[in-house]
Design an enzyme around this catalytic site. Sequence first.
Site, PDB file in Angstrom:
ATOM      1  N   GLU A 144       0.841  -1.558  -0.102  1.00  0.00           N
ATOM      2  CA  GLU A 144       0.202   0.239   0.447  1.00  0.00           C
ATOM      3  C   GLU A 144       0.508   1.299   0.233  1.00  0.00           C
ATOM      4  O   GLU A 144       0.690   2.302  -0.753  1.00  0.00           O
ATOM      5  CB  GLU A 144      -0.811  -0.135   1.229  1.00  0.00           C
ATOM      6  CG  GLU A 144      -1.761  -0.914   1.021  1.00  0.00           C
ATOM      7  CD  GLU A 144      -1.202  -2.603   1.518  1.00  0.00           C
ATOM      8  OE1 GLU A 144      -2.564  -3.220   2.500  1.00  0.00           O
ATOM      9  OE2 GLU A 144      -0.271  -2.221   2.080  1.00  0.00           O
TER      10      GLU A 144
ATOM     11  N   ARG B  47       9.975 -14.153   0.681  1.00  0.00           N
ATOM     12  CA  ARG B  47       8.185 -12.931   1.426  1.00  0.00           C
ATOM     13  C   ARG B  47       9.076 -11.942   2.318  1.00  0.00           C
ATOM     14  O   ARG B  47       9.057 -10.743   3.359  1.00  0.00           O
ATOM     15  CB  ARG B  47       7.115 -12.879   1.592  1.00  0.00           C
ATOM     16  CG  ARG B  47       6.278 -11.734   1.391  1.00  0.00           C
ATOM     17  CD  ARG B  47       6.635 -11.121   0.320  1.00  0.00           C
ATOM     18  NE  ARG B  47       5.694  -8.929   0.608  1.00  0.00           N
ATOM     19  CZ  ARG B  47       5.487  -8.631  -0.318  1.00  0.00           C
ATOM     20  NH1 ARG B  47       5.634  -8.448  -1.170  1.00  0.00           N
ATOM     21  NH2 ARG B  47       4.678  -7.919   0.524  1.00  0.00           N
TER      22      ARG B  47
ATOM     23  N   GLY C  39      14.090  -5.571  -0.012  1.00  0.00           N
ATOM     24  CA  GLY C  39      14.271  -3.950  -0.837  1.00  0.00           C
ATOM     25  C   GLY C  39      15.025  -4.236  -2.146  1.00  0.00           C
ATOM     26  O   GLY C  39      15.946  -3.616  -2.544  1.00  0.00           O
ATOM     27  N   GLU C  40      15.118  -5.531  -2.126  1.00  0.00           N
ATOM     28  CA  GLU C  40      16.457  -5.947  -3.543  1.00  0.00           C
ATOM     29  C   GLU C  40      16.098  -6.625  -5.248  1.00  0.00           C
ATOM     30  O   GLU C  40      16.630  -7.182  -5.279  1.00  0.00           O
ATOM     31  CB  GLU C  40      17.414  -7.250  -3.269  1.00  0.00           C
ATOM     32  CG  GLU C  40      18.765  -5.807  -2.413  1.00  0.00           C
ATOM     33  CD  GLU C  40      19.914  -6.946  -1.650  1.00  0.00           C
ATOM     34  OE1 GLU C  40      20.885  -6.105  -2.169  1.00  0.00           O
ATOM     35  OE2 GLU C  40      20.235  -7.684  -2.591  1.00  0.00           O
TER      36      GLU C  40
ATOM     37  N   ASN D 148       2.618  -9.247  -6.761  1.00  0.00           N
ATOM     38  CA  ASN D 148       2.481  -8.564  -8.005  1.00  0.00           C
ATOM     39  C   ASN D 148       3.112  -8.863  -8.998  1.00  0.00           C
ATOM     40  O   ASN D 148       4.599  -8.599  -9.091  1.00  0.00           O
ATOM     41  CB  ASN D 148       2.358  -7.426  -7.655  1.00  0.00           C
ATOM     42  CG  ASN D 148       2.949  -5.790  -8.646  1.00  0.00           C
ATOM     43  OD1 ASN D 148       1.875  -6.540  -9.803  1.00  0.00           O
ATOM     44  ND2 ASN D 148       2.613  -4.784  -8.776  1.00  0.00           N
ATOM     45  N   PRO D 149       2.912  -9.213 -10.110  1.00  0.00           N
ATOM     46  CA  PRO D 149       3.533  -9.873 -11.733  1.00  0.00           C
ATOM     47  C   PRO D 149       3.918  -8.319 -12.240  1.00  0.00           C
ATOM     48  O   PRO D 149       5.302  -8.337 -13.121  1.00  0.00           O
ATOM     49  CB  PRO D 149       2.449 -10.511 -12.037  1.00  0.00           C
ATOM     50  CG  PRO D 149       1.036 -10.001 -11.715  1.00  0.00           C
ATOM     51  CD  PRO D 149       1.292 -10.012 -10.099  1.00  0.00           C
ATOM     52  N   LEU D 150       3.637  -7.696 -11.672  1.00  0.00           N
ATOM     53  CA  LEU D 150       3.810  -6.315 -13.072  1.00  0.00           C
ATOM     54  C   LEU D 150       5.409  -5.624 -12.331  1.00  0.00           C
ATOM     55  O   LEU D 150       6.177  -5.184 -13.261  1.00  0.00           O
ATOM     56  CB  LEU D 150       2.918  -5.359 -12.873  1.00  0.00           C
ATOM     57  CG  LEU D 150       2.094  -5.768 -13.449  1.00  0.00           C
ATOM     58  CD1 LEU D 150       0.361  -4.077 -12.936  1.00  0.00           C
ATOM     59  CD2 LEU D 150       2.142  -5.156 -15.531  1.00  0.00           C
ATOM     60  N   GLU D 151       6.056  -6.820 -11.334  1.00  0.00           N
ATOM     61  CA  GLU D 151       7.190  -5.600 -11.195  1.00  0.00           C
ATOM     62  C   GLU D 151       8.394  -6.605 -11.957  1.00  0.00           C
ATOM     63  O   GLU D 151       9.330  -5.654 -12.271  1.00  0.00           O
ATOM     64  CB  GLU D 151       7.002  -6.311  -9.500  1.00  0.00           C
ATOM     65  CG  GLU D 151       6.994  -5.400  -8.293  1.00  0.00           C
ATOM     66  CD  GLU D 151       6.986  -5.562  -7.528  1.00  0.00           C
ATOM     67  OE1 GLU D 151       6.939  -5.105  -6.068  1.00  0.00           O
ATOM     68  OE2 GLU D 151       7.176  -6.757  -6.960  1.00  0.00           O
TER      69      GLU D 151
END
Length: 443
Positions: free
Chosen positions: A73, A283, A322-323, A347-350
């Site tokens: 978020e 994760r 964050g990597e 999220n697959p868009l990353e």
Amino acid sequence: MSAVAAPGGWRGSLPLLAWRAATSLAAPLLPLWLARRARRGKEDPARLRERRGEGADRPAGPLLWLHGASVGESQSALPLIEALAASRPALRFLVTTGTVTAARLLAERLPPALAGRVQHRYAPLDVPAHVARFLEGWRPDAAVFIESEIWPNLILGAAARGVPLALVNARLSAGSAQGWGRAPAVARRLFGAFRLVIAQTETDAERLRALGAESARAWGNLKFAARPLPAREDTLAALRAAIGARPVLLAASTHPGEETQIAEAHGLLARRLPDLLTIIAPRHPERGPALARDLASYRLALRSAGALPGPETEIYVADTLGELGLLYRVAGAALVGGSLVPHGGQNPLEAARLGCPILLGPHTANFTVIADRMLAAGAALRVADSAALAEAAHLVLTGTDRARSMTTAAARIAADAGALPERMAAAIESLLPTPSGAGAGPG
């Protein structure tokens, strides 16, 4: 009047009054709970006072408060903040989150040009006194809640003070809608408190309208409009040098129960690609040492220990925070985690924004619309288990044309949502005071 003195939003609703009373009674015990969470690394010990609504430092001028519970978020709020900042140069931002990880990543990924205009605080616990202290100290001109953070004291307390409220990127599962439907009066009070409601899908909008958010409309998902994940050039160069020409399968943002399947897929695939390197990025990075024990039969290296993958490394556990931007850039194919187990997928868009071919397990309920669109366009491949994962990864890692067609299709889908932050920012601006009247806060 303050929200404490005149709790009009609670009047006449026994469930809401009961919640208000229960949270007030629980307040003396919450410091113990917070201290326990701090010992487990889930709270910042130096900033526990913020959870009591303390530590306000309101800047001069108009102030927009944005609240996002966790990493997803808060990160999806970044392009929205950028769009609002460009449109309103005098506007300042307060961002609240509920997790340490979200706070850390926000600080890392906030564009330097915005650093002086954005302040972060941990969200106050949903206790009337804490909420009143927070709102009195910050006096926001408007507030934006992201996705599905519904805290009665916080929402009704802000509304009672005249703070215009927006719920954006809203989503509501069938189960949650059913639960709220059992208390329709409460739902109408809470969801009806938002002047602006923008949902991710029409299904979400329909559920929200049924619960009292009469103006809810569906514009799409802000997460689809996020900027590409960053990576430091020196760190990227070092990792690329360590990997060399080896084919790389990445399992990104994995959850318990997935890593053993991924290791099995590695074993199957390594028979055909002997120099294969599999990278597992859990994760929750703190699971790294446990994964190392579980996968001890493989030649393994831990990134949290400062190790780079050597020529003999079979599985590289990237248990750092964050990597993912770094890892997607070195991978030839990526399984998006949370999809091999019934979690719902990440999220697959990353991956799509960084040109990494995408593999998805059978469980993608968290991103149904985008996953279905990717699969239909040939931008991703569905895999059911470890054997299917090995087969699909081999197809992508050895088929240059297939990989290129997948990444091209995925990039088109990722680009489609590019204008959403500006559109959403324009709607939010309507809640803010005009520039000539800004700065006092609605309190």
